[in-house]
Design an enzyme around this catalytic site. Structure first.
Site, PDB file in Angstrom:
ATOM      1  N   GLU A  77      44.331  19.486  27.295  1.00  0.00           N
ATOM      2  CA  GLU A  77      43.722  20.650  27.954  1.00  0.00           C
ATOM      3  C   GLU A  77      44.197  20.733  29.403  1.00  0.00           C
ATOM      4  O   GLU A  77      44.130  19.773  30.149  1.00  0.00           O
ATOM      5  CB  GLU A  77      42.193  20.523  27.925  1.00  0.00           C
ATOM      6  CG  GLU A  77      41.481  21.701  28.595  1.00  0.00           C
ATOM      7  CD  GLU A  77      39.952  21.579  28.583  1.00  0.00           C
ATOM      8  OE1 GLU A  77      39.435  20.472  28.318  1.00  0.00           O
ATOM      9  OE2 GLU A  77      39.277  22.592  28.852  1.00  0.00           O
ATOM     10  N   LYS A  94      44.279  22.667  33.338  1.00  0.00           N
ATOM     11  CA  LYS A  94      43.317  23.263  34.258  1.00  0.00           C
ATOM     12  C   LYS A  94      44.023  23.717  35.524  1.00  0.00           C
ATOM     13  O   LYS A  94      45.041  23.143  35.908  1.00  0.00           O
ATOM     14  CB  LYS A  94      42.235  22.238  34.595  1.00  0.00           C
ATOM     15  CG  LYS A  94      41.079  22.838  35.347  1.00  0.00           C
ATOM     16  CD  LYS A  94      39.812  22.038  35.184  1.00  0.00           C
ATOM     17  CE  LYS A  94      38.715  22.663  36.029  1.00  0.00           C
ATOM     18  NZ  LYS A  94      37.421  22.057  35.816  1.00  0.00           N
ATOM     19  N   ASP A 133      41.445  26.507  27.791  1.00  0.00           N
ATOM     20  CA  ASP A 133      40.052  26.827  28.127  1.00  0.00           C
ATOM     21  C   ASP A 133      40.135  28.100  28.956  1.00  0.00           C
ATOM     22  O   ASP A 133      40.864  28.143  29.956  1.00  0.00           O
ATOM     23  CB  ASP A 133      39.475  25.653  28.932  1.00  0.00           C
ATOM     24  CG  ASP A 133      38.042  25.866  29.388  1.00  0.00           C
ATOM     25  OD1 ASP A 133      37.752  26.963  29.909  1.00  0.00           O
ATOM     26  OD2 ASP A 133      37.225  24.940  29.266  1.00  0.00           O
ATOM     27  N   HIS A 136      38.899  26.364  24.175  1.00  0.00           N
ATOM     28  CA  HIS A 136      37.544  26.207  24.689  1.00  0.00           C
ATOM     29  C   HIS A 136      37.101  27.593  25.122  1.00  0.00           C
ATOM     30  O   HIS A 136      37.714  28.191  26.008  1.00  0.00           O
ATOM     31  CB  HIS A 136      37.512  25.271  25.905  1.00  0.00           C
ATOM     32  CG  HIS A 136      37.373  23.835  25.529  1.00  0.00           C
ATOM     33  ND1 HIS A 136      37.335  22.829  26.456  1.00  0.00           N
ATOM     34  CD2 HIS A 136      37.238  23.247  24.312  1.00  0.00           C
ATOM     35  CE1 HIS A 136      37.197  21.670  25.819  1.00  0.00           C
ATOM     36  NE2 HIS A 136      37.138  21.889  24.525  1.00  0.00           N
ATOM     37  N   ASP A 194      35.907  28.466  37.361  1.00  0.00           N
ATOM     38  CA  ASP A 194      35.558  27.799  36.103  1.00  0.00           C
ATOM     39  C   ASP A 194      34.069  27.461  36.066  1.00  0.00           C
ATOM     40  O   ASP A 194      33.689  26.302  35.982  1.00  0.00           O
ATOM     41  CB  ASP A 194      36.424  26.529  36.020  1.00  0.00           C
ATOM     42  CG  ASP A 194      36.195  25.741  34.756  1.00  0.00           C
ATOM     43  OD1 ASP A 194      36.010  26.354  33.707  1.00  0.00           O
ATOM     44  OD2 ASP A 194      36.208  24.492  34.823  1.00  0.00           O
ATOM     45  N   ASP A 216      31.730  28.058  33.915  1.00  0.00           N
ATOM     46  CA  ASP A 216      31.134  27.709  32.626  1.00  0.00           C
ATOM     47  C   ASP A 216      29.792  28.385  32.366  1.00  0.00           C
ATOM     48  O   ASP A 216      28.827  27.744  31.963  1.00  0.00           O
ATOM     49  CB  ASP A 216      31.039  26.189  32.470  1.00  0.00           C
ATOM     50  CG  ASP A 216      32.406  25.575  32.216  1.00  0.00           C
ATOM     51  OD1 ASP A 216      33.009  25.880  31.182  1.00  0.00           O
ATOM     52  OD2 ASP A 216      32.896  24.803  33.066  1.00  0.00           O
ATOM     53  N   ASP A 255      32.606  25.715  25.230  1.00  0.00           N
ATOM     54  CA  ASP A 255      32.552  24.779  26.356  1.00  0.00           C
ATOM     55  C   ASP A 255      31.952  25.475  27.570  1.00  0.00           C
ATOM     56  O   ASP A 255      32.662  26.121  28.331  1.00  0.00           O
ATOM     57  CB  ASP A 255      33.963  24.252  26.676  1.00  0.00           C
ATOM     58  CG  ASP A 255      33.938  23.279  27.842  1.00  0.00           C
ATOM     59  OD1 ASP A 255      32.847  22.755  28.157  1.00  0.00           O
ATOM     60  OD2 ASP A 255      35.005  23.040  28.443  1.00  0.00           O
TER      61      ASP A 255
HETATM   62  C1  RNT Z   1      36.389  20.874  32.319  1.00  0.00           C
HETATM   63  C2  RNT Z   1      36.918  21.062  30.942  1.00  0.00           C
HETATM   64  C3  RNT Z   1      36.384  20.137  29.902  1.00  0.00           C
HETATM   65  C4  RNT Z   1      34.897  19.875  30.023  1.00  0.00           C
HETATM   66  C5  RNT Z   1      34.258  19.184  28.841  1.00  0.00           C
HETATM   67  C6  RNT Z   1      32.913  18.657  29.169  1.00  0.00           C
HETATM   68  O1  RNT Z   1      36.775  21.845  33.189  1.00  0.00           O
HETATM   69  O2  RNT Z   1      36.724  22.377  30.556  1.00  0.00           O
HETATM   70  O3  RNT Z   1      36.735  20.595  28.653  1.00  0.00           O
HETATM   71  O4  RNT Z   1      34.201  21.061  30.256  1.00  0.00           O
HETATM   72  O5  RNT Z   1      35.101  18.253  28.349  1.00  0.00           O
HETATM   73 ZN    ZN Z   2      37.145  22.891  28.547  1.00  0.00          ZN
END
Ligand code: RNT
Ligand code: ZN
Length: 417
Positions: free
Chosen positions: A224, A226, A259, A286, A294, A296, A325
């Site tokens: 993943e 970022k 994500d 995600h 980010d 969430d 996520d």
């Molecule tokens: C963090 C990532 C990751 C987490 C989880 C808890 O920015 O998105 O995936 O949110 O693993």
């Molecule tokens: Zn994530």
């Protein structure tokens, strides 16, 4: 069959869309439910009051957070009552459950520390995805897999390897593939003096983790990416190019994970899905809602979630591993889970009811005004009636029915914690 659904079915049929097929398809698509919405990403393996690190943040202090495995499982059961579809669990390594005196650090975790979760999933007929936890731990220096410190790196590599063994166990026990996602918050607050060094170390560390034997049909390691995190604003080791290149260079052992909170605000993951699926047979997602960063937030039935779902459907729903996520600690956590899960389901059903073939043909024939009109026309098709029928077939409550149950649960269970 209720009258409203019959009417909606007829309307869609006239447009060449089979609502029965859409409903049946969605009933068989796994969408992973993240355990970490229930306790603000604290986990059970270390002090739950330690700070959350790795550049992620939960904000809010709504009462009723799950404080132990029993409470978290209880809450998950409540969520499972209220969401339609085919959920799959998604666990982080920090949610290991230890019997008395059985505590193990992350580099020594074993499948037995997840036995209670395996039993939980088996009893409910769920598969399970998994995540090594490279954050909120004293061995983050603060880097993990990219640390210049050999001992730190070793610890986290061993953690990654332990997680592969656990993922293997989950897949075998539950008879469903286990998507194992590698994400670290490794990065720097200010301008780096060396950008390539940490990336080389990160690459080598992942290489080592993936040397742990596993069956790629059953365990799907993901990388993943970022863009940045809080406290690591200037440099992220696992950037988009890094993660994608890693996955492309190691297609026999891992897949990329996007994500949708991890890109610059005007970039959209919906457009990246077909780009990646031109080169990969399988990708992971995600699904979240970034608000300016980010953050969430809880997933909505909004334009970009719909567009993501539309691309998943257009490209082949079986090629995408879908996981949620997000983590909001400022509202009822059960409601947060349920709203986001139902909206993801809604977006997928909505996408399954779009005139995919017709749209393609109109584009290829360059009939762009007709295409635009068709897309607009579909926005007011009687979607709600198909959605309600879907919920009823899944034996789950309708949109205006489930919230009262959350209020009851809050009063009888959450408020007593
Ligand atoms: C963090 C990532 C990751 C987490 C989880 C808890 O920015 O998105 O995936 O949110 O693993
Ligand atoms: Zn994530």
């Amino acid at each position: 069959m209720n009258e409203r659904y019959s009417y909606a079915k007829e309307r869609y049929t006239k447009k060449g869309i089979d609502t029965e097929k859409a409903i049946e398809t969605l009933r068989n698509v796994s969408v992973s439910l993240h355990c970490w919405q229930g306790d603000d990403v604290r986990g059970f393996d270390t002090d739950p009051n330690k700070p959350l690190t790795g550049g992620i943040q939960t904000t809010g202090n709504y009462p009723g957070r799950a404080r132990d495995p029993k409470e978290l499982m209880e809450d998950l059961d409540e969520v499972l009552k209220l969401i339609p579809g085919r959920p799959k669990m998604n666990l982080h390594a920090s949610y290991a459950i230890f019997e008395d005196g059985d505590w193990a650090d992350r580099d020594k975790l074993e499948p037995k520390h997840f036995q209670k979760w395996v039993d939980f999933c088996k009893e409910r007929g769920l598969g399970c995805d998994f995540n090594p936890t490279f954050f909120s731990h004293e061995k983050c220096d603060p880097l993990t897999l990219s640390s210049p410190n050999e001992e730190t790196r070793r610890f986290w590599i061993d953690h990654g390897k332990a997680c592969i063994r656990i993922s293997n166990y989950l897949a075998e026990q539950l008879g469903e593939k286990c998507v194992m996602n590698i994400w670290t918050g490794d990065g720097l607050k200010d301008i780096p003096g060396d950008r390539i060094g940490p990336r080389r170390r990160y690459k080598e560390a992942i290489d080592e983790i993936l040397k742990e034997p596993f069956d790629f049909n059953k365990v799907k390691p993901c990388i993943e990416s970022k863009v940045f995190g809080i406290g690591v604003e200037s440099y992220t080791v696992g950037s988009a190019e890094f993660a994608l290149s890693y996955a492309a260079a190691n297609k026999d052992k891992c897949i990329p994970l996007m994500d949708n909170g991890h890109y610059h605000p005007t970039e959209v993951v919906s457009d990246k899905i077909p780009a990646l699926l031109t080169f990969f047979d399988e990708i992971a997602l995600h699904v979240t809602r970034p608000v300016r960063w980010d953050s969430d937030h809880v997933v909505l039935f909004d334009d970009e979630t719909k567009e993501i779902a539309r691309e998943i459907v257009r490209c082949g729903i079986e090629k995408v591993d879908i996981a949620l996520d997000y983590f909001d600690a400022s509202i009822n956590r059960i409601a947060a889970w349920v709203i986001g899960y139902r909206n993801t389901q809604k977006a997928l059903l909505y996408a399954l009811l779009q005139p995919v073939e017709e749209e393609k043909a109109l584009q290829d024939e360059q009939k762009f005004s007709k295409l635009l009109n068709l897309q607009e026309e579909f926005k007011t098709m009687p979607f709600e009636d198909v959605w309600n029928e879907y919920c009823m077939r899944c034996e789950k409550p309708l949109d205006d029915e489930w919230f009262a149950e959350v209020e009851r649960y809050e009063e009888e269970v959450l408020s007593k914690r």
